[in-house]
Design a protein around this motif. Structure first.
Motif, PDB file in Angstrom:
ATOM      1  N   GLY B  20      66.501 -32.241  -6.115  1.00 45.43           N
ATOM      2  CA  GLY B  20      66.475 -30.908  -6.332  1.00 45.43           C
ATOM      3  C   GLY B  20      66.899 -30.663  -7.573  1.00 45.43           C
ATOM      4  O   GLY B  20      67.601 -30.022  -7.802  1.00 45.43           O
ATOM      5  N   ALA B  39      62.820 -25.954 -13.435  1.00 49.09           N
ATOM      6  CA  ALA B  39      63.498 -26.090 -12.821  1.00 49.09           C
ATOM      7  C   ALA B  39      62.946 -26.623 -11.481  1.00 49.09           C
ATOM      8  O   ALA B  39      63.064 -26.401 -10.734  1.00 49.09           O
ATOM      9  CB  ALA B  39      64.928 -25.341 -12.291  1.00 49.09           C
ATOM     10  N   TRP B  40      61.629 -25.740 -11.849  1.00 51.24           N
ATOM     11  CA  TRP B  40      60.497 -25.148 -10.697  1.00 51.24           C
ATOM     12  C   TRP B  40      59.363 -26.550 -10.349  1.00 51.24           C
ATOM     13  O   TRP B  40      58.553 -27.033 -11.040  1.00 51.24           O
ATOM     14  CB  TRP B  40      59.959 -24.327 -10.825  1.00 51.24           C
ATOM     15  CG  TRP B  40      60.487 -22.972 -10.274  1.00 51.24           C
ATOM     16  CD1 TRP B  40      61.654 -22.835 -10.655  1.00 51.24           C
ATOM     17  CD2 TRP B  40      60.125 -21.880 -11.203  1.00 51.24           C
ATOM     18  NE1 TRP B  40      62.520 -21.611 -10.481  1.00 51.24           N
ATOM     19  CE2 TRP B  40      60.796 -20.820 -10.648  1.00 51.24           C
ATOM     20  CE3 TRP B  40      59.533 -21.587 -11.124  1.00 51.24           C
ATOM     21  CZ2 TRP B  40      61.508 -19.349 -10.733  1.00 51.24           C
ATOM     22  CZ3 TRP B  40      59.182 -19.889 -11.276  1.00 51.24           C
ATOM     23  CH2 TRP B  40      60.389 -18.968 -10.852  1.00 51.24           C
ATOM     24  N   ALA B  41      60.206 -27.801  -9.973  1.00 45.42           N
ATOM     25  CA  ALA B  41      59.527 -29.060  -9.958  1.00 45.42           C
ATOM     26  C   ALA B  41      60.468 -29.652  -8.413  1.00 45.42           C
ATOM     27  O   ALA B  41      60.593 -29.686  -8.005  1.00 45.42           O
ATOM     28  CB  ALA B  41      60.184 -30.397 -11.549  1.00 45.42           C
ATOM     29  N   CYS B  42      58.770 -30.339  -8.327  1.00 41.52           N
ATOM     30  CA  CYS B  42      59.704 -30.910  -6.790  1.00 41.52           C
ATOM     31  C   CYS B  42      58.300 -32.117  -6.133  1.00 41.52           C
ATOM     32  O   CYS B  42      56.863 -32.126  -6.931  1.00 41.52           O
ATOM     33  CB  CYS B  42      58.799 -29.884  -5.765  1.00 41.52           C
ATOM     34  SG  CYS B  42      59.591 -29.451  -4.328  1.00 41.52           S
ATOM     35  N   ALA B  43      59.403 -33.226  -5.057  1.00 38.61           N
ATOM     36  CA  ALA B  43      57.560 -33.759  -4.410  1.00 38.61           C
ATOM     37  C   ALA B  43      57.138 -33.575  -3.889  1.00 38.61           C
ATOM     38  O   ALA B  43      56.672 -32.328  -3.500  1.00 38.61           O
ATOM     39  CB  ALA B  43      58.746 -34.665  -3.829  1.00 38.61           C
ATOM     40  N   THR B  52      54.881 -31.479  -8.007  1.00 35.74           N
ATOM     41  CA  THR B  52      54.598 -30.659  -8.290  1.00 35.74           C
ATOM     42  C   THR B  52      55.651 -29.885  -9.157  1.00 35.74           C
ATOM     43  O   THR B  52      56.690 -30.474  -9.516  1.00 35.74           O
ATOM     44  CB  THR B  52      54.358 -29.389  -7.184  1.00 35.74           C
ATOM     45  OG1 THR B  52      55.576 -29.298  -7.126  1.00 35.74           O
ATOM     46  CG2 THR B  52      53.216 -29.680  -5.943  1.00 35.74           C
ATOM     47  N   VAL B  54      55.923 -26.012 -12.159  1.00 35.09           N
ATOM     48  CA  VAL B  54      54.974 -25.373 -12.789  1.00 35.09           C
ATOM     49  C   VAL B  54      55.451 -24.970 -14.516  1.00 35.09           C
ATOM     50  O   VAL B  54      56.201 -25.132 -15.010  1.00 35.09           O
ATOM     51  CB  VAL B  54      56.335 -24.118 -11.768  1.00 35.09           C
ATOM     52  CG1 VAL B  54      55.775 -22.373 -12.955  1.00 35.09           C
ATOM     53  CG2 VAL B  54      55.805 -23.666 -10.989  1.00 35.09           C
ATOM     54  N   LEU B 140      50.688 -23.816 -11.774  1.00 36.40           N
ATOM     55  CA  LEU B 140      51.493 -25.302 -10.516  1.00 36.40           C
ATOM     56  C   LEU B 140      50.126 -26.377 -11.095  1.00 36.40           C
ATOM     57  O   LEU B 140      49.196 -26.630 -11.046  1.00 36.40           O
ATOM     58  CB  LEU B 140      51.115 -24.632  -9.202  1.00 36.40           C
ATOM     59  CG  LEU B 140      51.393 -25.714  -8.179  1.00 36.40           C
ATOM     60  CD1 LEU B 140      53.666 -25.869  -8.337  1.00 36.40           C
ATOM     61  CD2 LEU B 140      50.552 -25.342  -6.666  1.00 36.40           C
TER      62      LEU B 140
END
Lengths: 190, 190
Positions: B20, B39-43, B52, B54, B140
């Protein structure tokens, strides 16, 4: 229930997830409660607050969410690392007594019939935003946050306070193979 | 370029994001480079590896990504906290000299024309998976990882090694108001 738990304003709910903690996902349908771990959860919007979470088709929790249209994301603590790993690696399908064996204690907030995991530091109760394509193709669920709470010993006034809280309340950040990292010290940039 | 940088197997690329971290997003179109913080990035998937992120409509980086169809997610370090905050709060539209002012140094890997930020600990070069609805409605973006690299001083053999690396190489986890947390100590669960 922990007496330190208080409601979080919905327009600050994204801050519970912003630093990228591993979460527990809980859900209930027709009297069946379940909890799983997920590292792939993320904030999506500020207001109305939204989140994303990736839920594999093999998980029992996903089936409960598809049926009820509701789920809770909660932020577990360092004290809960062994439990988080256990609920993340055993399925209710194979372990009907999974929650008790992992030591999960559930509670419910007044007016909400969703199971929440005791001992966590924050909770986001979410309603599924129906996006069948994302769910089918990417296992990606979008939730709108309808209520949120936090343990004020470690999150209050819209901010985490890891630096002056009990270290056992720090968030967990999973990698693989049973390895988590705890969140560390604060770094402030002017 | 940092001589410790080596390729990461694509089926291990998700591990760069699993805990994270706050990321930097870089992109290039027709000779214009830009970098923003997110901060809003994710596997999103293991194989083929997907992510993903944002990206607000107001950002110049998003426009570059929409035009080129490519972006890089990279994991900045504690040593870069001030730079990360600066590129996250100033737009290229208002600050044409933004990257130089923030002290961002870019490099490119052989065979790839995408700008990568020097001094980070990991890089995921991604191709946009065209999902116009998600992009328009949720901001997204889904990316398929086509190449990945890491600084072997802190990520090697498919695992982070924060616990025995220089503390300045730890990842950053942003909350709000200029407050980051560094990743902390390892916790192993059998």
């Amino acid at each position: 229930m922990n007496p330190s738990v208080e409601a979080v304003a919905l327009d600050k709910a994204w801050r519970l997830l912003n630093h990228g903690p591993t979460v527990l996902v809980s859900a209930c349908h027709e009297g069946v409660d379940n909890v799983m771990a997920a590292a792939w959860a993320c904030a999506l919007d500020f207001s109305p607050a939204k989140v994303t979470v990736v839920l594999d088709k093999s998980t029992r929790t996903r089936a409960l969410i598809e049926q009820s249209g509701l789920f809770v994301l909660q932020i577990p603590t360092v004290a809960q690392a062994a439990m988080v790993h256990k609920v993340g690696h055993e399925s209710l399908a194979d372990h009907p007594n999974k929650l008790a064996e992992a030591g999960v204690e559930l509670f419910r907030m007044p007016d909400y019939d969703q199971p929440m995991v005791d001992g966590c530091s924050g909770w986001l109760l979410c309603k599924v935003v129906d996006e069948p394509w994302n769910q089918a193709v990417y296992d990606l669920f979008i939730g709108e946050v309808v209520a949120a709470w936090a343990d004020t010993r470690v999150f209050r006034d819209g901010h985490w306070h890891f630096e002056d809280a009990d270290p056992a309340l720090r968030s967990l950040h999973y990698v693989a193979g049973g390895r988590f990292y705890a969140i560390g010290e604060a770094i402030d940039v002017a």
